[in-house]
Write a protein that holds these residues in place. Structure first.
Motif, PDB file in Angstrom:
ATOM      1  N   GLU A 242      28.710  33.365  36.008  1.00  0.00           N
ATOM      2  CA  GLU A 242      29.768  32.379  36.258  1.00  0.00           C
ATOM      3  C   GLU A 242      31.146  33.011  36.078  1.00  0.00           C
ATOM      4  O   GLU A 242      31.389  33.763  35.147  1.00  0.00           O
ATOM      5  N   GLU A 243      32.048  32.676  37.008  1.00  0.00           N
ATOM      6  CA  GLU A 243      33.412  33.202  36.940  1.00  0.00           C
ATOM      7  C   GLU A 243      34.381  32.122  37.383  1.00  0.00           C
ATOM      8  O   GLU A 243      34.184  31.468  38.412  1.00  0.00           O
ATOM      9  N   ILE A 244      35.439  31.923  36.601  1.00  0.00           N
ATOM     10  CA  ILE A 244      36.471  30.946  36.923  1.00  0.00           C
ATOM     11  C   ILE A 244      37.813  31.659  36.847  1.00  0.00           C
ATOM     12  O   ILE A 244      38.231  32.101  35.769  1.00  0.00           O
ATOM     13  N   VAL A 245      38.474  31.800  37.995  1.00  0.00           N
ATOM     14  CA  VAL A 245      39.734  32.545  38.084  1.00  0.00           C
ATOM     15  C   VAL A 245      40.845  31.580  38.459  1.00  0.00           C
ATOM     16  O   VAL A 245      40.757  30.866  39.467  1.00  0.00           O
ATOM     17  N   ARG A 246      41.912  31.559  37.662  1.00  0.00           N
ATOM     18  CA  ARG A 246      43.031  30.639  37.886  1.00  0.00           C
ATOM     19  C   ARG A 246      44.303  31.442  38.163  1.00  0.00           C
ATOM     20  O   ARG A 246      44.616  32.371  37.434  1.00  0.00           O
ATOM     21  N   ASP A 247      45.042  31.045  39.207  1.00  0.00           N
ATOM     22  CA  ASP A 247      46.285  31.744  39.542  1.00  0.00           C
ATOM     23  C   ASP A 247      46.970  30.958  40.653  1.00  0.00           C
ATOM     24  O   ASP A 247      46.467  29.906  41.090  1.00  0.00           O
ATOM     25  N   GLY A 248      48.079  31.460  41.158  1.00  0.00           N
ATOM     26  CA  GLY A 248      48.693  30.881  42.336  1.00  0.00           C
ATOM     27  C   GLY A 248      47.831  31.167  43.558  1.00  0.00           C
ATOM     28  O   GLY A 248      47.093  32.161  43.595  1.00  0.00           O
ATOM     29  N   VAL A 249      47.927  30.308  44.575  1.00  0.00           N
ATOM     30  CA  VAL A 249      47.097  30.495  45.768  1.00  0.00           C
ATOM     31  C   VAL A 249      47.372  31.846  46.413  1.00  0.00           C
ATOM     32  O   VAL A 249      46.446  32.525  46.883  1.00  0.00           O
ATOM     33  N   GLY A 250      48.631  32.257  46.455  1.00  0.00           N
ATOM     34  CA  GLY A 250      48.971  33.537  47.069  1.00  0.00           C
ATOM     35  C   GLY A 250      48.322  34.708  46.347  1.00  0.00           C
ATOM     36  O   GLY A 250      47.800  35.632  46.984  1.00  0.00           O
ATOM     37  N   ALA A 251      48.368  34.680  45.025  1.00  0.00           N
ATOM     38  CA  ALA A 251      47.764  35.761  44.243  1.00  0.00           C
ATOM     39  C   ALA A 251      46.246  35.775  44.426  1.00  0.00           C
ATOM     40  O   ALA A 251      45.635  36.853  44.532  1.00  0.00           O
ATOM     41  N   LEU A 252      45.646  34.605  44.478  1.00  0.00           N
ATOM     42  CA  LEU A 252      44.199  34.536  44.698  1.00  0.00           C
ATOM     43  C   LEU A 252      43.838  35.038  46.092  1.00  0.00           C
ATOM     44  O   LEU A 252      42.826  35.725  46.279  1.00  0.00           O
ATOM     45  N   ALA A 253      44.673  34.687  47.081  1.00  0.00           N
ATOM     46  CA  ALA A 253      44.425  35.161  48.449  1.00  0.00           C
ATOM     47  C   ALA A 253      44.475  36.680  48.498  1.00  0.00           C
ATOM     48  O   ALA A 253      43.646  37.324  49.155  1.00  0.00           O
ATOM     49  N   ALA A 254      45.445  37.278  47.803  1.00  0.00           N
ATOM     50  CA  ALA A 254      45.545  38.744  47.778  1.00  0.00           C
ATOM     51  C   ALA A 254      44.335  39.358  47.082  1.00  0.00           C
ATOM     52  O   ALA A 254      43.801  40.377  47.528  1.00  0.00           O
ATOM     53  N   ARG A 255      43.902  38.742  46.013  1.00  0.00           N
ATOM     54  CA  ARG A 255      42.753  39.272  45.264  1.00  0.00           C
ATOM     55  C   ARG A 255      41.485  39.260  46.107  1.00  0.00           C
ATOM     56  O   ARG A 255      40.736  40.232  46.143  1.00  0.00           O
ATOM     57  N   TYR A 256      41.238  38.133  46.789  1.00  0.00           N
ATOM     58  CA  TYR A 256      39.982  37.995  47.511  1.00  0.00           C
ATOM     59  C   TYR A 256      40.063  38.449  48.972  1.00  0.00           C
ATOM     60  O   TYR A 256      39.095  38.315  49.705  1.00  0.00           O
ATOM     61  N   ALA A 257      41.211  39.006  49.359  1.00  0.00           N
ATOM     62  CA  ALA A 257      41.311  39.584  50.701  1.00  0.00           C
ATOM     63  C   ALA A 257      40.390  40.790  50.837  1.00  0.00           C
ATOM     64  O   ALA A 257      39.844  41.064  51.911  1.00  0.00           O
ATOM     65  N   THR A 258      40.202  41.505  49.755  1.00  0.00           N
ATOM     66  CA  THR A 258      39.358  42.708  49.776  1.00  0.00           C
ATOM     67  C   THR A 258      38.180  42.614  48.818  1.00  0.00           C
ATOM     68  O   THR A 258      37.239  43.388  48.913  1.00  0.00           O
ATOM     69  N   GLN A 259      38.230  41.658  47.902  1.00  0.00           N
ATOM     70  CA  GLN A 259      37.171  41.509  46.902  1.00  0.00           C
ATOM     71  C   GLN A 259      36.350  40.262  47.228  1.00  0.00           C
ATOM     72  O   GLN A 259      36.693  39.157  46.831  1.00  0.00           O
ATOM     73  N   ARG A 260      35.272  40.441  47.960  1.00  0.00           N
ATOM     74  CA  ARG A 260      34.465  39.292  48.360  1.00  0.00           C
ATOM     75  C   ARG A 260      33.666  38.772  47.164  1.00  0.00           C
ATOM     76  O   ARG A 260      32.928  39.519  46.533  1.00  0.00           O
ATOM     77  N   PRO A 261      33.823  37.487  46.836  1.00  0.00           N
ATOM     78  CA  PRO A 261      33.057  36.942  45.714  1.00  0.00           C
ATOM     79  C   PRO A 261      31.584  36.785  46.087  1.00  0.00           C
ATOM     80  O   PRO A 261      31.240  36.641  47.259  1.00  0.00           O
ATOM     81  N   LEU A 262      30.747  36.810  45.080  1.00  0.00           N
ATOM     82  CA  LEU A 262      29.319  36.618  45.296  1.00  0.00           C
ATOM     83  C   LEU A 262      28.924  35.208  44.870  1.00  0.00           C
ATOM     84  O   LEU A 262      29.468  34.663  43.909  1.00  0.00           O
ATOM     85  N   GLY A 263      27.961  34.628  45.567  1.00  0.00           N
ATOM     86  CA  GLY A 263      27.433  33.328  45.164  1.00  0.00           C
ATOM     87  C   GLY A 263      28.220  32.149  45.697  1.00  0.00           C
ATOM     88  O   GLY A 263      29.153  32.288  46.491  1.00  0.00           O
ATOM     89  N   GLU A 264      27.814  30.962  45.226  1.00  0.00           N
ATOM     90  CA  GLU A 264      28.438  29.708  45.667  1.00  0.00           C
ATOM     91  C   GLU A 264      29.859  29.609  45.115  1.00  0.00           C
ATOM     92  O   GLU A 264      30.103  29.924  43.953  1.00  0.00           O
ATOM     93  N   VAL A 265      30.796  29.136  45.951  1.00  0.00           N
ATOM     94  CA  VAL A 265      32.207  29.105  45.563  1.00  0.00           C
ATOM     95  C   VAL A 265      32.779  27.691  45.733  1.00  0.00           C
ATOM     96  O   VAL A 265      32.563  27.033  46.742  1.00  0.00           O
ATOM     97  N   THR A 266      33.502  27.254  44.708  1.00  0.00           N
ATOM     98  CA  THR A 266      34.255  26.003  44.774  1.00  0.00           C
ATOM     99  C   THR A 266      35.721  26.325  44.526  1.00  0.00           C
ATOM    100  O   THR A 266      36.054  27.054  43.583  1.00  0.00           O
ATOM    101  N   LEU A 267      36.602  25.810  45.381  1.00  0.00           N
ATOM    102  CA  LEU A 267      38.043  26.017  45.238  1.00  0.00           C
ATOM    103  C   LEU A 267      38.684  24.726  44.756  1.00  0.00           C
ATOM    104  O   LEU A 267      38.349  23.635  45.256  1.00  0.00           O
ATOM    105  N   VAL A 268      39.594  24.835  43.815  1.00  0.00           N
ATOM    106  CA  VAL A 268      40.357  23.688  43.316  1.00  0.00           C
ATOM    107  C   VAL A 268      41.832  24.043  43.440  1.00  0.00           C
ATOM    108  O   VAL A 268      42.255  25.106  42.972  1.00  0.00           O
ATOM    109  N   VAL A 269      42.606  23.161  44.072  1.00  0.00           N
ATOM    110  CA  VAL A 269      44.013  23.459  44.363  1.00  0.00           C
ATOM    111  C   VAL A 269      44.881  22.295  43.899  1.00  0.00           C
ATOM    112  O   VAL A 269      44.547  21.124  44.128  1.00  0.00           O
ATOM    113  N   ALA A 270      45.983  22.606  43.256  1.00  0.00           N
ATOM    114  CA  ALA A 270      46.892  21.575  42.764  1.00  0.00           C
ATOM    115  C   ALA A 270      47.442  20.743  43.915  1.00  0.00           C
ATOM    116  O   ALA A 270      47.644  21.237  45.026  1.00  0.00           O
ATOM    117  N   GLY A 271      47.696  19.482  43.635  1.00  0.00           N
ATOM    118  CA  GLY A 271      48.316  18.612  44.628  1.00  0.00           C
ATOM    119  C   GLY A 271      49.805  18.881  44.744  1.00  0.00           C
ATOM    120  O   GLY A 271      50.391  19.653  43.973  1.00  0.00           O
TER     121      GLY A 271
END
Length: 286
Positions: free
Chosen positions: A201-230
């Motif tokens: 299990e992994e839960i990563v919290r950050d700004g959407v832009g920073a998360l987009a940069a992180r996962y642009a090259t780092q493909r997560p494994l397993g089922e993924v749920t995204l939660v975004v502030a309103g």
């Protein structure tokens, strides 16, 4: 519709996401006593029953997107005859971005009781761990696979003050986060939750832009749920004419009409739709 006294019962059973200890004793009892189990995946259902100590499993029927319509009619006939039917998905709560809706509506139509047995849900598990407001949230399911429709979906919810929750394939997490950053703004707080309740299990919290940069090259494994502030302050973005026209060009290139683009940008900026439409058409004439 009132229940038919002679009809059976459909029990909608939440099962564990990955940790077998999360399966409730009530869920086990329902599965043990069922005449028929309707399962998204029959192989994982048999493994679940075996792990739960159900040595003599009941009849198991598959139910997935391609056969759910026909299976609903079959289940309705079983219920009309008084059968006890349990509905499960491969993991978590049935019907939530999983098959089962037509099974439930068929059960109601034939007068059967429909009983929920609540339990694990990736949606709620991610939401409560994200560190974002939980008093109002909107579940978007799986967003469209293609960039254009996906961005239009995000445009439609951009100004809402609800926390957004969505499921995504690990293959598209990077692209979806990039679209969220483009449409909602790179600074929106967000959370990527994967493999919930499982050993990795992994839960990563950050700004959407920073998360987009992180996962642009780092493909997560397993089922993924995204939660975004309103959105805050109504979600209105203060942008100049040049930036507005650049956004309009992108929307038009994706196939939106001038009217639809003007409506989306008016909602985004708080400007009158007529003014935005005039600005777009004037620029196209130049």
């Amino acid at each position: 519709m009132t229940a038919n006294a002679g009809a059976g019962t459909l029990t909608v059973v939440a099962t564990s996401l990955g940790n077998a200890a999360d399966l409730s004793p009530r869920a086990v009892a329902v599965l043990r006593d069922a005449d028929v189990i309707v399962a998204e995946d029959t192989r994982s259902a048999r493994q679940l029953l075996l792990a739960s100590g159900i040595a003599a499993p009941p009849r198991i029927l598959s139910c997935f997107d391609a056969n759910e319509g026909a299976r609903a009619e079959e289940v309705a006939a079983l219920l009309a005859g008084g059968a006890r039917v349990a509905l499960i998905s491969e993991a978590g709560t049935p019907l939530v971005s999983d098959p089962g809706y037509r099974i439930v509506t068929a059960a109601i139509a034939c007068g059967a009781r429909v009983v929920p047995v609540p339990g694990p849900s990736a949606l709620l598990a991610a939401l409560v761990a994200a560190g974002l407001p939980t008093d109002k949230f909107l579940f978007l399911g799986f967003p469209p696979r293609k960039t254009g429709p996906r961005r239009r979906l995000f445009e439609s919810v951009r100004g809402l003050g609800f926390t957004l929750v969505l499921y995504e394939s690990p293959l598209r997490v990077g692209a979806t986060l990039a679209d969220l950053a483009e449409v909602l703004g790179a600074e929106r707080r967000a959370c990527v939750a994967r493999e919930l309740t499982k050993p990795h299990e992994e839960i990563v919290r950050d700004g959407v832009g920073a998360l987009a940069a992180r996962y642009a090259t780092q493909r997560p494994l397993g089922e993924v749920t995204l939660v975004v502030a309103g959105a805050t302050d109504g979600g209105v973005e203060d942008i100049d004419d040049d930036e507005l026209l650049a956004k309009a060009q992108r929307l038009l290139a994706e196939g939106q009409s001038t009217g639809d683009a003007a409506r989306a940008l008016a909602e985004m900026t708080g400007r009158p739709r007529r003014d935005v439409y005039k600005l777009i058409t004037s620029a196209r004439e130049d």
